[in-house]
Write a protein that holds these residues in place. Structure first.
Motif, PDB file in Angstrom:
ATOM      1  N   PRO A  20      12.543  -1.677  -9.239  1.00  0.00           N
ATOM      2  CA  PRO A  20      12.635  -1.917  -7.747  1.00  0.00           C
ATOM      3  C   PRO A  20      12.797  -3.424  -7.501  1.00  0.00           C
ATOM      4  O   PRO A  20      12.306  -4.431  -8.299  1.00  0.00           O
ATOM      5  CB  PRO A  20      11.138  -1.545  -7.337  1.00  0.00           C
ATOM      6  N   GLY A  21      13.189  -3.730  -6.159  1.00  0.00           N
ATOM      7  CA  GLY A  21      13.412  -5.102  -5.885  1.00  0.00           C
ATOM      8  C   GLY A  21      11.853  -5.668  -5.334  1.00  0.00           C
ATOM      9  O   GLY A  21      10.925  -4.806  -4.982  1.00  0.00           O
ATOM     10  N   PHE A  22      12.006  -6.830  -5.274  1.00  0.00           N
ATOM     11  CA  PHE A  22      10.564  -7.498  -4.655  1.00  0.00           C
ATOM     12  C   PHE A  22      10.990  -8.911  -3.997  1.00  0.00           C
ATOM     13  O   PHE A  22      11.559  -9.747  -4.656  1.00  0.00           O
ATOM     14  CB  PHE A  22       9.775  -7.874  -6.004  1.00  0.00           C
ATOM     15  N   GLU A  23      10.688  -8.937  -2.804  1.00  0.00           N
ATOM     16  CA  GLU A  23      10.879 -10.240  -2.010  1.00  0.00           C
ATOM     17  C   GLU A  23       9.433 -10.866  -1.571  1.00  0.00           C
ATOM     18  O   GLU A  23       8.603 -10.008  -1.272  1.00  0.00           O
ATOM     19  CB  GLU A  23      11.821  -9.822  -1.026  1.00  0.00           C
ATOM     20  N   PRO A  24       9.695 -11.908  -1.228  1.00  0.00           N
ATOM     21  CA  PRO A  24       8.189 -12.747  -0.865  1.00  0.00           C
ATOM     22  C   PRO A  24       7.798 -12.153   0.582  1.00  0.00           C
ATOM     23  O   PRO A  24       6.533 -12.158   0.675  1.00  0.00           O
ATOM     24  CB  PRO A  24       8.646 -14.166  -0.859  1.00  0.00           C
ATOM     25  N   LEU A  25       8.581 -12.139   1.411  1.00  0.00           N
ATOM     26  CA  LEU A  25       8.337 -11.818   3.013  1.00  0.00           C
ATOM     27  C   LEU A  25       7.581 -10.356   3.176  1.00  0.00           C
ATOM     28  O   LEU A  25       6.355 -10.203   3.819  1.00  0.00           O
ATOM     29  CB  LEU A  25       9.414 -11.938   3.850  1.00  0.00           C
ATOM     30  N   PRO A  26       8.211  -9.140   2.642  1.00  0.00           N
ATOM     31  CA  PRO A  26       7.575  -8.011   2.494  1.00  0.00           C
ATOM     32  C   PRO A  26       6.262  -7.842   1.894  1.00  0.00           C
ATOM     33  O   PRO A  26       5.144  -7.302   2.129  1.00  0.00           O
ATOM     34  CB  PRO A  26       8.675  -6.961   1.978  1.00  0.00           C
TER      35      PRO A  26
ATOM     36  N   MET B 259      -1.486   2.451   7.914  1.00  0.00           N
ATOM     37  CA  MET B 259      -0.724   3.927   7.737  1.00  0.00           C
ATOM     38  C   MET B 259       0.636   3.754   7.963  1.00  0.00           C
ATOM     39  O   MET B 259       1.593   4.150   7.265  1.00  0.00           O
ATOM     40  CB  MET B 259      -1.255   4.857   8.781  1.00  0.00           C
ATOM     41  N   VAL B 260       1.140   2.786   8.947  1.00  0.00           N
ATOM     42  CA  VAL B 260       2.509   2.483   9.265  1.00  0.00           C
ATOM     43  C   VAL B 260       3.100   1.869   8.084  1.00  0.00           C
ATOM     44  O   VAL B 260       4.277   2.152   7.586  1.00  0.00           O
ATOM     45  CB  VAL B 260       2.533   1.613  10.717  1.00  0.00           C
ATOM     46  N   ALA B 261       2.139   0.908   7.383  1.00  0.00           N
ATOM     47  CA  ALA B 261       2.959   0.075   6.330  1.00  0.00           C
ATOM     48  C   ALA B 261       3.189   1.031   5.131  1.00  0.00           C
ATOM     49  O   ALA B 261       4.131   0.961   4.386  1.00  0.00           O
ATOM     50  CB  ALA B 261       1.999  -1.042   5.942  1.00  0.00           C
ATOM     51  N   ALA B 262       2.294   1.850   4.784  1.00  0.00           N
ATOM     52  CA  ALA B 262       2.369   2.869   3.719  1.00  0.00           C
ATOM     53  C   ALA B 262       3.605   3.965   3.834  1.00  0.00           C
ATOM     54  O   ALA B 262       4.388   4.095   2.900  1.00  0.00           O
ATOM     55  CB  ALA B 262       1.172   3.585   3.464  1.00  0.00           C
ATOM     56  N   LEU B 263       3.794   4.165   5.201  1.00  0.00           N
ATOM     57  CA  LEU B 263       4.882   5.251   5.233  1.00  0.00           C
ATOM     58  C   LEU B 263       6.432   4.655   5.829  1.00  0.00           C
ATOM     59  O   LEU B 263       7.302   5.161   5.632  1.00  0.00           O
ATOM     60  CB  LEU B 263       4.690   6.016   6.736  1.00  0.00           C
ATOM     61  N   ALA B 264       6.364   3.176   5.628  1.00  0.00           N
ATOM     62  CA  ALA B 264       7.556   2.384   5.970  1.00  0.00           C
ATOM     63  C   ALA B 264       8.158   2.058   4.802  1.00  0.00           C
ATOM     64  O   ALA B 264       9.397   1.853   4.961  1.00  0.00           O
ATOM     65  CB  ALA B 264       7.202   1.054   6.797  1.00  0.00           C
ATOM     66  N   THR B 265       7.664   2.153   3.622  1.00  0.00           N
ATOM     67  CA  THR B 265       8.099   1.629   2.453  1.00  0.00           C
ATOM     68  C   THR B 265       8.187   2.677   1.295  1.00  0.00           C
ATOM     69  O   THR B 265       7.167   3.685   1.377  1.00  0.00           O
ATOM     70  CB  THR B 265       7.488   0.292   1.832  1.00  0.00           C
ATOM     71  N   THR B 266       9.057   2.826   0.378  1.00  0.00           N
ATOM     72  CA  THR B 266       9.028   3.742  -0.823  1.00  0.00           C
ATOM     73  C   THR B 266       9.086   2.650  -1.932  1.00  0.00           C
ATOM     74  O   THR B 266       9.462   3.279  -2.945  1.00  0.00           O
ATOM     75  CB  THR B 266      10.272   4.647  -0.837  1.00  0.00           C
TER      76      THR B 266
ATOM     77  N   PRO C 187       7.429   1.056  -5.202  1.00  0.00           N
ATOM     78  CA  PRO C 187       6.178   1.122  -5.468  1.00  0.00           C
ATOM     79  C   PRO C 187       5.433  -0.342  -5.628  1.00  0.00           C
ATOM     80  O   PRO C 187       4.132  -0.404  -5.557  1.00  0.00           O
ATOM     81  CB  PRO C 187       6.508   1.556  -7.141  1.00  0.00           C
ATOM     82  N   PHE C 188       6.310  -1.293  -5.669  1.00  0.00           N
ATOM     83  CA  PHE C 188       5.528  -2.767  -5.930  1.00  0.00           C
ATOM     84  C   PHE C 188       4.897  -3.115  -4.527  1.00  0.00           C
ATOM     85  O   PHE C 188       3.661  -3.516  -4.586  1.00  0.00           O
ATOM     86  CB  PHE C 188       6.656  -3.999  -5.999  1.00  0.00           C
ATOM     87  N   TYR C 189       5.434  -2.723  -3.389  1.00  0.00           N
ATOM     88  CA  TYR C 189       4.759  -2.998  -1.948  1.00  0.00           C
ATOM     89  C   TYR C 189       3.809  -1.894  -1.776  1.00  0.00           C
ATOM     90  O   TYR C 189       2.666  -2.371  -1.303  1.00  0.00           O
ATOM     91  CB  TYR C 189       5.823  -2.990  -0.983  1.00  0.00           C
ATOM     92  N   LEU C 190       3.960  -0.809  -2.179  1.00  0.00           N
ATOM     93  CA  LEU C 190       2.835   0.299  -2.091  1.00  0.00           C
ATOM     94  C   LEU C 190       1.449  -0.522  -3.136  1.00  0.00           C
ATOM     95  O   LEU C 190       0.411  -0.034  -2.527  1.00  0.00           O
ATOM     96  CB  LEU C 190       2.988   1.560  -2.614  1.00  0.00           C
ATOM     97  N   ALA C 191       1.748  -1.039  -4.103  1.00  0.00           N
ATOM     98  CA  ALA C 191       0.718  -1.470  -4.944  1.00  0.00           C
ATOM     99  C   ALA C 191      -0.081  -2.464  -4.132  1.00  0.00           C
ATOM    100  O   ALA C 191      -1.243  -2.525  -4.293  1.00  0.00           O
ATOM    101  CB  ALA C 191       1.091  -1.879  -6.409  1.00  0.00           C
ATOM    102  N   VAL C 192       0.765  -3.442  -3.693  1.00  0.00           N
ATOM    103  CA  VAL C 192       0.199  -4.457  -2.896  1.00  0.00           C
ATOM    104  C   VAL C 192      -0.907  -3.949  -1.735  1.00  0.00           C
ATOM    105  O   VAL C 192      -1.942  -4.427  -1.360  1.00  0.00           O
ATOM    106  CB  VAL C 192       1.227  -5.088  -2.496  1.00  0.00           C
ATOM    107  N   ILE C 193      -0.263  -3.021  -1.025  1.00  0.00           N
ATOM    108  CA  ILE C 193      -1.063  -2.363   0.100  1.00  0.00           C
ATOM    109  C   ILE C 193      -2.156  -1.726  -0.507  1.00  0.00           C
ATOM    110  O   ILE C 193      -3.357  -1.858  -0.015  1.00  0.00           O
ATOM    111  CB  ILE C 193      -0.238  -1.404   1.035  1.00  0.00           C
ATOM    112  N   LEU C 194      -2.268  -0.968  -1.679  1.00  0.00           N
ATOM    113  CA  LEU C 194      -3.431  -0.126  -2.202  1.00  0.00           C
ATOM    114  C   LEU C 194      -4.467  -1.488  -2.707  1.00  0.00           C
ATOM    115  O   LEU C 194      -5.684  -1.112  -2.326  1.00  0.00           O
ATOM    116  CB  LEU C 194      -2.815   0.477  -3.277  1.00  0.00           C
ATOM    117  N   LEU C 195      -3.941  -2.445  -3.226  1.00  0.00           N
ATOM    118  CA  LEU C 195      -4.991  -3.496  -3.704  1.00  0.00           C
ATOM    119  C   LEU C 195      -5.581  -4.073  -2.506  1.00  0.00           C
ATOM    120  O   LEU C 195      -6.682  -4.430  -2.281  1.00  0.00           O
ATOM    121  CB  LEU C 195      -4.219  -4.743  -4.423  1.00  0.00           C
ATOM    122  N   ALA C 196      -4.770  -4.521  -1.489  1.00  0.00           N
ATOM    123  CA  ALA C 196      -5.459  -5.007  -0.026  1.00  0.00           C
ATOM    124  C   ALA C 196      -6.744  -4.012   0.388  1.00  0.00           C
ATOM    125  O   ALA C 196      -7.545  -4.477   0.775  1.00  0.00           O
ATOM    126  CB  ALA C 196      -4.417  -5.049   0.861  1.00  0.00           C
TER     127      ALA C 196
END
Length: 362
Positions: free
Chosen positions: A319-325, A14-21, A23-32
């Protein structure tokens, strides 16, 4: 897995999904979350409730896109135009119809992805953890709240089971199907689920689950004062950058007041457990991973790093994409590692447990 592990995982998602807007990171969270959902144990009503929540999440995602299209949107990349009435300007910018831009649909899709991640995670938790295990593992300070959560967790599975039962009975009687018969299916299912939850609440109340001595006035006032302090701290941190030291001080004071209330509430109620369910070391490590992932993404969002924020209305950039996030988002799949490494139960033991569970109590 222990209920505390599932609760920590859901809160981290919940915190991770609300902390980012982004779409690449949200897609990674959804796949997890989907990976954990595939491997999580679900039986009986848990499977049905997860499917219901999954369908509800997909419907909410489509509904957000539909609302964005109906209301129209602003942007440079206009896809199509929906005819609609003229709305006066004094209504605060409300629009019905008009040009629909790719920026507006992208923003709606980002909001829908965040909602989808949270609903999928809650569906996994609702199907994998028994409400009675959650009640047994709840700290004494949150016992009253756990009663409400236990009753609420039983509402969705029971309603879905009643819906399936009503549908089968209507089919056996030759009742017609279709969308027109939807109220005849939904109303009895919801009423049956509410009645079952109320019976559970009455049974728990009759057995003394809700009986507890009243808390003293000072801890209750401390808990009530923590909420405005947290709101003031958040307001000063986000909107008044020069007052951030004061915001940190207010947040520390609110945390101290909550700790005082927690200690007083834990001492006010004596809880005895015949069988304590231990938390394995692997799951403790998983909870640390979940906390590090959620706090890391939240820290990156507060500091403006990691390309966690994305504004599609700024010309619809990539959208940007970095390895750490991305690694922090992928770390939310840690329950899948434990579920894969966990040995499967023996076939004979599983059959014996299911047979004993099916036998009626004397």
């Amino acid at each position: 897995m222990h209920p505390a592990s599932w609760v920590g995982w859901v809160l981290a998602v919940m915190v991770a999904a609300l902390a980012t807007t982004n779409p690449f990171y949200l897609a990674v969270i959804l796949l997890a979350v989907v990976l954990v959902a595939v491997l999580a144990p679900r039986e009986g009503p848990g499977v049905i409730s997860f499917r219901a929540l999954a369908v509800f999440g997909v419907v909410m995602f489509a509904l957000s896109l539909g609302i964005a299209a109906i209301n129209g949107s602003y942007g440079d990349h206009i896809l199509f135009t929906i005819p609609g009435p003229e709305v006066p300007r004094w209504l605060g910018g409300l629009r019905l119809g008009g040009p629909v831009s790719a920026e507006g649909l992208a923003g709606a899709a980002i909001r829908g992805l965040a909602i989808l991640c949270i609903l999928f995670a809650y569906g996994v938790f609702n199907g994998a953890v028994s409400p009675h295990r959650v009640l047994r593992s709840t700290p004494a300070a949150l016992f009253q709240a756990s009663l409400v959560v236990t009753v609420g967790l039983t509402l969705l599975p029971s309603s879905v089971e009643d819906l399936r039962r009503v549908r089968e009975m209507r089919a056996l009687r030759g009742a017609p199907g279709g969308w027109r018969e939807l109220p005849a299916l939904v109303v009895p299912a919801i009423v049956g689920g509410l009645e079952r939850s109320l019976r559970l609440a009455e049974a728990m109340e009759a057995r003394g689950y809700g009986a507890s001595p009243p808390l003293a006035l000072a801890p209750r006032l401390a808990a009530a004062a923590s909420a405005p302090l947290l709101i003031a701290a958040a307001w000063l941190w986000f909107y008044e950058t020069g007052w951030r030291p004061l915001a940190a001080l207010l947040a520390f004071a609110a945390a101290a007041l909550l700790w005082w209330w927690w200690r007083a509430a834990s001492r006010a109620r004596a809880v005895s457990r015949f069988d304590r369910e231990p938390l394995p070391a692997a799951e403790r490590a998983g909870l640390l991973v979940a906390a590090a992932s959620a706090l890391g993404l939240l820290a990156l969002r507060l500091t403006g790093r990691g390309a966690l924020t994305y504004n599609p209305f700024a010309g619809l950039p990539l959208p940007g994409f970095e390895p750490l996030p991305a690694l922090l988002a992928a770390a939310l799949a840690w329950p899948a590692v434990l579920l894969i490494a966990r040995p499967a139960p023996a076939r004979g033991a599983a059959e014996r447990d299911s047979r004993l569970a099916a036998e009626p109590a004397p």
